[in-house]
Motif scaffolding. Structure first.
Motif, PDB file in Angstrom:
ATOM      1  N   UNK A   1       0.814  -1.222   0.000  1.00 48.10           N
ATOM      2  CA  UNK A   1       0.000   0.000   0.000  1.00 48.10           C
ATOM      3  C   UNK A   1       0.845   1.268   0.000  1.00 48.10           C
ATOM      4  N   UNK A   2       2.118   1.123  -0.390  1.00 51.44           N
ATOM      5  CA  UNK A   2       2.988   2.294  -0.483  1.00 51.44           C
ATOM      6  C   UNK A   2       2.877   2.961  -1.832  1.00 51.44           C
ATOM      7  N   UNK A   3       3.551   4.074  -1.967  1.00 49.71           N
ATOM      8  CA  UNK A   3       3.625   4.761  -3.252  1.00 49.71           C
ATOM      9  C   UNK A   3       4.946   5.520  -3.340  1.00 49.71           C
ATOM     10  N   UNK A   4       5.392   5.770  -4.572  1.00 46.37           N
ATOM     11  CA  UNK A   4       6.458   6.746  -4.759  1.00 46.37           C
ATOM     12  C   UNK A   4       5.871   8.130  -4.517  1.00 46.37           C
ATOM     13  N   UNK A   5       6.741   9.089  -4.287  1.00 50.32           N
ATOM     14  CA  UNK A   5       6.301  10.480  -4.105  1.00 50.32           C
ATOM     15  C   UNK A   5       6.459  10.903  -2.661  1.00 50.32           C
ATOM     16  N   UNK A   6       7.016  12.096  -2.460  1.00 52.26           N
ATOM     17  CA  UNK A   6       7.082  12.667  -1.116  1.00 52.26           C
ATOM     18  C   UNK A   6       5.688  13.153  -0.729  1.00 52.26           C
ATOM     19  N   UNK A   7       5.520  13.502   0.536  1.00 57.89           N
ATOM     20  CA  UNK A   7       4.164  13.644   1.080  1.00 57.89           C
ATOM     21  C   UNK A   7       3.660  15.083   1.153  1.00 57.89           C
ATOM     22  N   UNK A   8       4.509  16.045   0.881  1.00 64.04           N
ATOM     23  CA  UNK A   8       4.096  17.462   0.895  1.00 64.04           C
ATOM     24  C   UNK A   8       3.435  17.851   2.219  1.00 64.04           C
ATOM     25  N   UNK A   9       3.914  17.317   3.317  1.00 71.31           N
ATOM     26  CA  UNK A   9       3.373  17.683   4.635  1.00 71.31           C
ATOM     27  C   UNK A   9       2.163  16.881   5.046  1.00 71.31           C
ATOM     28  N   UNK A  10       1.560  16.152   4.123  1.00 68.51           N
ATOM     29  CA  UNK A  10       0.396  15.323   4.460  1.00 68.51           C
ATOM     30  C   UNK A  10       0.876  14.004   5.047  1.00 68.51           C
ATOM     31  N   UNK A  11      -0.009  13.349   5.793  1.00 67.70           N
ATOM     32  CA  UNK A  11       0.314  11.985   6.235  1.00 67.70           C
ATOM     33  C   UNK A  11      -0.821  11.032   5.859  1.00 67.70           C
ATOM     34  N   UNK A  12      -2.035  11.587   5.650  1.00 62.01           N
ATOM     35  CA  UNK A  12      -3.185  10.748   5.293  1.00 62.01           C
ATOM     36  C   UNK A  12      -3.501  10.885   3.800  1.00 62.01           C
ATOM     37  N   UNK A  13      -3.897   9.769   3.185  1.00 58.32           N
ATOM     38  CA  UNK A  13      -4.249   9.800   1.750  1.00 58.32           C
ATOM     39  C   UNK A  13      -5.416  10.748   1.493  1.00 58.32           C
ATOM     40  N   UNK A  14      -6.287  10.913   2.511  1.00 63.85           N
ATOM     41  CA  UNK A  14      -7.442  11.799   2.290  1.00 63.85           C
ATOM     42  C   UNK A  14      -7.089  13.281   2.428  1.00 63.85           C
TER      43      UNK A  14
END
Ligand code: FEO
Length: 396
Positions: free
Chosen positions: A169-182
């Motif tokens: 359930x991972x992905x490439x890409x940094x998170x831009x400060x988010x931690x939740x997919x929503x």
């Protein structure tokens, strides 16, 4: 907490990310970076769920210091020993000398191989069904061999309903400060990278992913906490449905991945002509030049769509070299259930279709279509292309 984020009242995201990395695993481009997630559970006992890559170690230490607030660390759970998650392990254990290492027997063996240290005395060995009580939180371990290495564990927390899923359930890409997919528009901005991550890193191990998904179906899961990308606390079905499809090699959409190699543009021109004929028949097409696009993007597309066309010139009496490399990569990923059509070009002895057919021999789940197009240096007649377009339109 600087870059740490609360996942729940007593679970903190303490991982980091790398936006300077050119190639993940020294193979996969990560133009939007990648995150290395780690989670800290604060209970009567404190427990770190995995470590991070060496590039994120300082951030992990800062986050641990701030979230622990002077408390010690009782446990470090290692679910996966690949160095993008374990490189900081020995430094964590040195900073928190009282911490026990909680891991599988296979992972403990890997610790000694990677770090030259026997940590048996410090280890709590766990496996399928083992539990670890932290107080309010009780962790139950789920064996997940080959998702994506043989030692992998997942961990279910009864108190929060969180399933810590290692690489899954991972992905490439940094998170831009988010931690939740929503917190982001995942479908628009990250799904392509989640597919590219899954199909290229774990794609070969569909059967093992299916087996873990079956085990997960018996758990009351409220959150998925992977080691890359976002925590899922809403719309879990969105990503679970994708994992069902990807791991069972089921196409997400009807359509054609058209991968071509071309030396002077004539094979490309024939490939474009086929794409136009397919579009006229209402078939979705994604075209890729194997000399331009990294194979990981093309493999992700092959998993997404229901058919594949491979078009290549004859080269050294075989297959154009970049197409040969691409087909070897494709067959290594175990993709099944796709129609595959071949187009060849050759000025004196067209031979690349036979070469591609031979390269595909090991890929038992790929169905090579009868209709083959031969381009004699340049496209002079579209009769074979029309026949192939009709056959593909009927097949997808
Ligand atoms: Fe993210 Fe298999 O390591």
């Amino acid at each position: 907490m600087y870059t740490a984020r609360k996942v729940t009242e007593d679970i903190c995201f303490v991982g980091g990310e790398d936006r300077r990395l050119n190639l993940f695993e020294n193979v996969y481009p990560v133009p939007q970076g990648v995150s290395y997630n780690a989670y800290l559970i604060l209970d009567e006992k404190t427990c770190l769920m995995d470590c991070v890559d060496k590039s994120a170690a300082e951030v992990l230490f800062e986050n641990l210091d701030r979230c622990l607030g002077g408390r010690g660390l009782d446990y470090v759970v290692v679910q996966h020993m690949e160095p993008d998650h374990s490189a900081a392990l020995m430094r964590v254990l040195a900073r928190y000398p009282e911490a026990k290492l909680v891991t599988s027997k296979k992972a403990l063996d890997m610790v000694s191989r990677f770090f030259g240290k026997d940590l048996t005395e410090r280890a709590v060995i766990v496996g399928e069904g083992s539990t670890l009580s932290l107080g309010r939180h009780s962790l139950r371990f789920v064996a997940a061999p080959m998702v994506h290495w043989p030692e992998v564990l997942m961990t279910y927390d009864e108190a929060s309903g969180a399933l810590f899923t290692a690489d899954a359930f991972g992905t490439f890409g940094a998170l831009d400060g988010a931690v939740f997919a929503d917190e982001v528009d995942f479908d628009r901005d990250y799904m392509d990278e989640a597919r590219r991550y899954y199909t290229n890193i774990v794609g070969k191990y569909g059967a093992q992913v299916q087996s873990v998904l079956k085990k997960a179906a018996g758990l009351d899961i409220k959150m998925l906490c992977p080691l890359h990308g976002f925590v899922w606390r809403k719309d879990l079905d969105l990503i679970l449905d994708k994992y069902q499809k990807w791991s069972s090699y089921t196409a997400e959409e009807a359509g054609v991945t058209l991968a071509y190699g071309s030396v002077y543009g004539n094979t490309e021109n024939a490939a474009r002509a086929l794409a136009s004929l397919l579009r006229e028949r209402g078939v979705k097409v994604r075209m890729f030049d194997v000399s331009v696009t990294h194979p990981s993007y093309i493999i992700a597309s092959c998993f997404r769509y229901s058919a594949i066309v491979l078009a290549a010139p004859t080269y050294n009496n075989g297959v154009f070299v970049n197409m040969e490399a691409f087909i070897n990569d494709l067959t290594a990923h175990g993709l099944k259930g796709r129609k595959v059509a071949l187009m060849q070009n050759g000025t004196w002895v067209p031979n690349s279709a036979a070469g591609m057919r031979k390269l595909l021999e090991g890929a038992k789940g790929l169905d090579i279509m009868e209709e083959t197009v031969t381009v004699p240096s340049a496209l002079r007649d579209d009769a074979e292309l029309i026949k192939l377009a009709d056959a593909l339109a009927a097949a997808v």
